[in-house]
Scaffold this motif. Structure first.
Motif, mmCIF file in Angstrom:
data_model
loop_
_atom_site.group_PDB
_atom_site.id
_atom_site.type_symbol
_atom_site.label_atom_id
_atom_site.label_comp_id
_atom_site.label_asym_id
_atom_site.label_seq_id
_atom_site.Cartn_x
_atom_site.Cartn_y
_atom_site.Cartn_z
ATOM 1 N N ASP A 56 0.965 -1.411 0.061
ATOM 2 C CA ASP A 56 -0.082 -0.051 0.028
ATOM 3 C C ASP A 56 0.589 1.450 0.783
ATOM 4 O O ASP A 56 0.605 2.197 -0.866
ATOM 5 N N VAL A 57 2.077 1.406 1.122
ATOM 6 C CA VAL A 57 2.531 2.624 0.599
ATOM 7 C C VAL A 57 3.265 2.474 -0.852
ATOM 8 O O VAL A 57 4.127 4.192 -0.743
ATOM 9 N N GLU A 58 4.021 1.319 -1.165
ATOM 10 C CA GLU A 58 4.606 1.741 -2.773
ATOM 11 C C GLU A 58 3.340 2.135 -3.156
ATOM 12 O O GLU A 58 3.924 3.261 -4.748
ATOM 13 N N ALA A 59 1.965 1.727 -3.523
ATOM 14 C CA ALA A 59 1.065 2.066 -4.190
ATOM 15 C C ALA A 59 1.047 3.787 -4.104
ATOM 16 O O ALA A 59 0.694 4.714 -4.950
ATOM 17 N N MET A 60 0.817 4.184 -2.867
ATOM 18 C CA MET A 60 0.770 5.413 -2.596
ATOM 19 C C MET A 60 2.309 6.174 -3.405
ATOM 20 O O MET A 60 2.089 7.670 -4.073
ATOM 21 N N CYS A 61 3.015 6.174 -2.789
ATOM 22 C CA CYS A 61 4.667 6.525 -2.875
ATOM 23 C C CYS A 61 4.453 6.608 -5.187
ATOM 24 O O CYS A 61 5.063 7.828 -5.487
ATOM 25 N N ARG A 62 3.908 6.095 -5.504
ATOM 26 C CA ARG A 62 4.406 5.734 -6.665
ATOM 27 C C ARG A 62 3.155 6.673 -6.947
ATOM 28 O O ARG A 62 3.466 7.807 -8.457
ATOM 29 N N VAL A 63 1.819 7.091 -6.897
ATOM 30 C CA VAL A 63 1.304 8.090 -7.600
ATOM 31 C C VAL A 63 1.103 9.271 -6.208
ATOM 32 O O VAL A 63 1.325 10.705 -7.270
ATOM 33 N N TYR A 64 2.324 9.217 -6.422
ATOM 34 C CA TYR A 64 2.758 11.103 -5.314
ATOM 35 C C TYR A 64 4.474 11.255 -6.812
ATOM 36 O O TYR A 64 5.153 11.978 -6.402
ATOM 37 N N GLY A 65 4.278 9.923 -6.584
ATOM 38 C CA GLY A 65 5.895 10.205 -7.943
ATOM 39 C C GLY A 65 7.518 9.787 -7.253
ATOM 40 O O GLY A 65 8.343 10.638 -7.871
ATOM 41 N N ALA A 66 7.012 9.273 -6.391
ATOM 42 C CA ALA A 66 8.051 9.281 -5.518
ATOM 43 C C ALA A 66 9.589 8.307 -6.137
ATOM 44 O O ALA A 66 9.235 6.908 -7.615
ATOM 45 N N SER A 67 10.512 8.867 -5.815
ATOM 46 C CA SER A 67 11.740 7.300 -6.404
ATOM 47 C C SER A 67 12.496 6.159 -6.062
ATOM 48 O O SER A 67 11.440 5.622 -4.872
ATOM 49 N N ARG A 68 12.358 4.998 -6.857
ATOM 50 C CA ARG A 68 12.681 3.657 -6.161
ATOM 51 C C ARG A 68 13.195 3.708 -4.670
ATOM 52 O O ARG A 68 13.230 3.252 -4.282
ATOM 53 N N GLU A 69 14.273 4.383 -4.456
ATOM 54 C CA GLU A 69 15.701 5.231 -3.804
ATOM 55 C C GLU A 69 13.967 4.908 -2.813
ATOM 56 O O GLU A 69 14.704 4.679 -2.085
ATOM 57 N N THR A 70 13.355 6.027 -2.993
ATOM 58 C CA THR A 70 12.407 6.882 -1.467
ATOM 59 C C THR A 70 11.370 5.404 -1.366
ATOM 60 O O THR A 70 10.673 4.745 -0.454
ATOM 61 N N ILE A 71 10.694 5.005 -2.473
ATOM 62 C CA ILE A 71 9.351 3.914 -2.462
ATOM 63 C C ILE A 71 10.288 2.684 -1.316
ATOM 64 O O ILE A 71 9.856 1.948 -0.069
ATOM 65 N N ASP A 72 11.926 2.227 -1.379
ATOM 66 C CA ASP A 72 12.018 1.151 -0.577
ATOM 67 C C ASP A 72 12.067 1.445 0.607
ATOM 68 O O ASP A 72 12.003 0.492 1.537
ATOM 69 N N THR A 73 12.790 2.858 0.763
ATOM 70 C CA THR A 73 13.115 3.141 2.059
ATOM 71 C C THR A 73 11.639 3.276 3.281
ATOM 72 O O THR A 73 11.104 3.060 4.300
ATOM 73 N N MET A 74 10.157 3.556 2.179
ATOM 74 C CA MET A 74 9.572 4.223 2.795
ATOM 75 C C MET A 74 8.643 2.080 3.403
ATOM 76 O O MET A 74 8.054 1.558 3.570
ATOM 77 N N ARG A 75 8.776 1.536 2.109
ATOM 78 C CA ARG A 75 8.586 0.584 2.335
ATOM 79 C C ARG A 75 9.343 -0.424 3.843
ATOM 80 O O ARG A 75 8.600 -1.501 4.478
ATOM 81 N N ALA A 76 10.160 -0.335 3.359
ATOM 82 C CA ALA A 76 11.157 -0.581 5.440
ATOM 83 C C ALA A 76 10.894 -0.686 6.185
ATOM 84 O O ALA A 76 10.043 -1.108 7.808
ATOM 85 N N LEU A 77 10.078 0.924 6.463
ATOM 86 C CA LEU A 77 9.615 1.524 7.210
ATOM 87 C C LEU A 77 8.109 1.012 7.889
ATOM 88 O O LEU A 77 7.669 1.427 8.706
ATOM 89 N N ALA A 78 7.198 0.178 6.413
ATOM 90 C CA ALA A 78 5.875 -0.050 6.939
ATOM 91 C C ALA A 78 6.586 -1.312 7.137
ATOM 92 O O ALA A 78 5.123 -1.785 8.329
ATOM 93 N N ARG A 79 6.736 -2.179 7.129
ATOM 94 C CA ARG A 79 8.059 -3.303 7.880
ATOM 95 C C ARG A 79 7.652 -3.317 9.070
ATOM 96 O O ARG A 79 7.281 -3.666 10.598
#
Length: 293
Positions: A56-79
């Protein structure tokens, strides 16, 4: 207390997601429409009310145009928001009131610690922590003591972690800590040598408050820890003051409480030796301990 370890990362994640959305000029309504979610669901995520699945975090980040690095960091934080935290698996090895501290410690960007009696847990050698635990808890079995040692060693890993970035640890020790030996003075010398080495780590500062320094402001505060959290968010977590004892702990975060301890810390910092002077004193005391062993 069961979810205390995930509270801070969950709130952090919510703030990051809100910032990403706002920086992308996407409204809650627009994001909800794109994701085919309800607006309240996004609001609950952004305010940290519920944990999030990494997808879900990745889906939101993609809508907001986040970079792959940011997405990976947010996924780790979500865990992290979904996990109780590794310390929960140790059961009685950590008291319930300390579980909250370990969660806060792992989320802090800076840890300031004033210590009157002992080498701080994050800087203890196995020999040192083993004697401290055995002295405090003589009734425990060897297995139970080993579990407590393992917990402390796991905590120490945060000083060398890469993601998220390791926190800054600033320690001010009373000189009495250096001169209070273990039963095995050679082991104490090794602890002091390790302390001197660790103090040269880029994110660790160890300074000694000499006995001749006299009183500092709010000396009655005794041992305490100040935890500072990320400030590059819209509503940052307030600094949290932590102080514990054999029966529990107190957490303070009201503005006047924070300012009182800030004053105490400033006063300590004014009276403590520099980092280089402190290493010199620590090393010379280690040699004294070795000679007396």
């Amino acid at each position: 207390m069961d979810d205390s370890g995930s509270t801070v990362p969950r709130r952090q994640l919510g703030r990051y997601l809100r910032e990403f959305r706002e920086n992308a000029y996407v409204t809650v309504a627009a994001a909800a429409k794109e994701l085919e979610w309800s607006a309240p669901r996004i609001w609950r995520y952004e305010t940290g009310q519920v944990s999030m699945h990494p997808n879900d975090v990745e889906a939101m980040c993609r809508v907001y145009g986040a970079s792959r690095e940011t997405i990976d960091t947010m996924r780790a934080l979500a865990r992290e928001t979904k996990a109780h935290g590794w310390w929960h698996s140790y059961g009685e090895a950590i008291k319930d009131w300390f579980k909250l501290y370990v969660g806060l410690e792992s989320a802090a960007t800076r840890i300031r610690h004033h210590e009157v009696n002992l080498v701080p847990g994050l800087l203890q050698t196995v020999e040192y922590m083993t004697e401290v635990i055995a002295t405090d808890c003589p009734q425990l079995s060897e297995a139970e003591r080993a579990a407590k040692v393992d917990v402390r060693l796991r905590r120490q890993r945060l000083l060398v972690r890469a993601i998220p970035r390791a926190p800054q640890l600033d320690v001010i020790l009373s000189e009495a800590v250096l001169r209070r030996p273990l039963r095995d003075r050679a082991a104490m010398a090794r602890q002091l040598d390790a302390l001197a080495v660790t103090s040269e780590q880029h994110n660790v500062s160890v300074r000694v408050l000499p006995l001749e320094a006299g009183l500092f402001r709010w000396s009655q505060a005794g041992t305490f820890t100040m935890l500072d959290f990320p400030q590059n968010v819209r509503e940052p977590e307030p600094t949290t003051i932590y102080s514990d004892g054999p029966c529990g702990a107190v957490y303070l975060d009201k503005p006047h409480e924070i300012e009182t301890y800030e004053e105490a810390w400033r006063s300590l910092a004014e009276r403590a030796l520099s980092g280089a002077e402190s290493r010199e004193l620590i090393s010379s005391t280690a040699k004294e301990m070795s000679s007396a062993a």
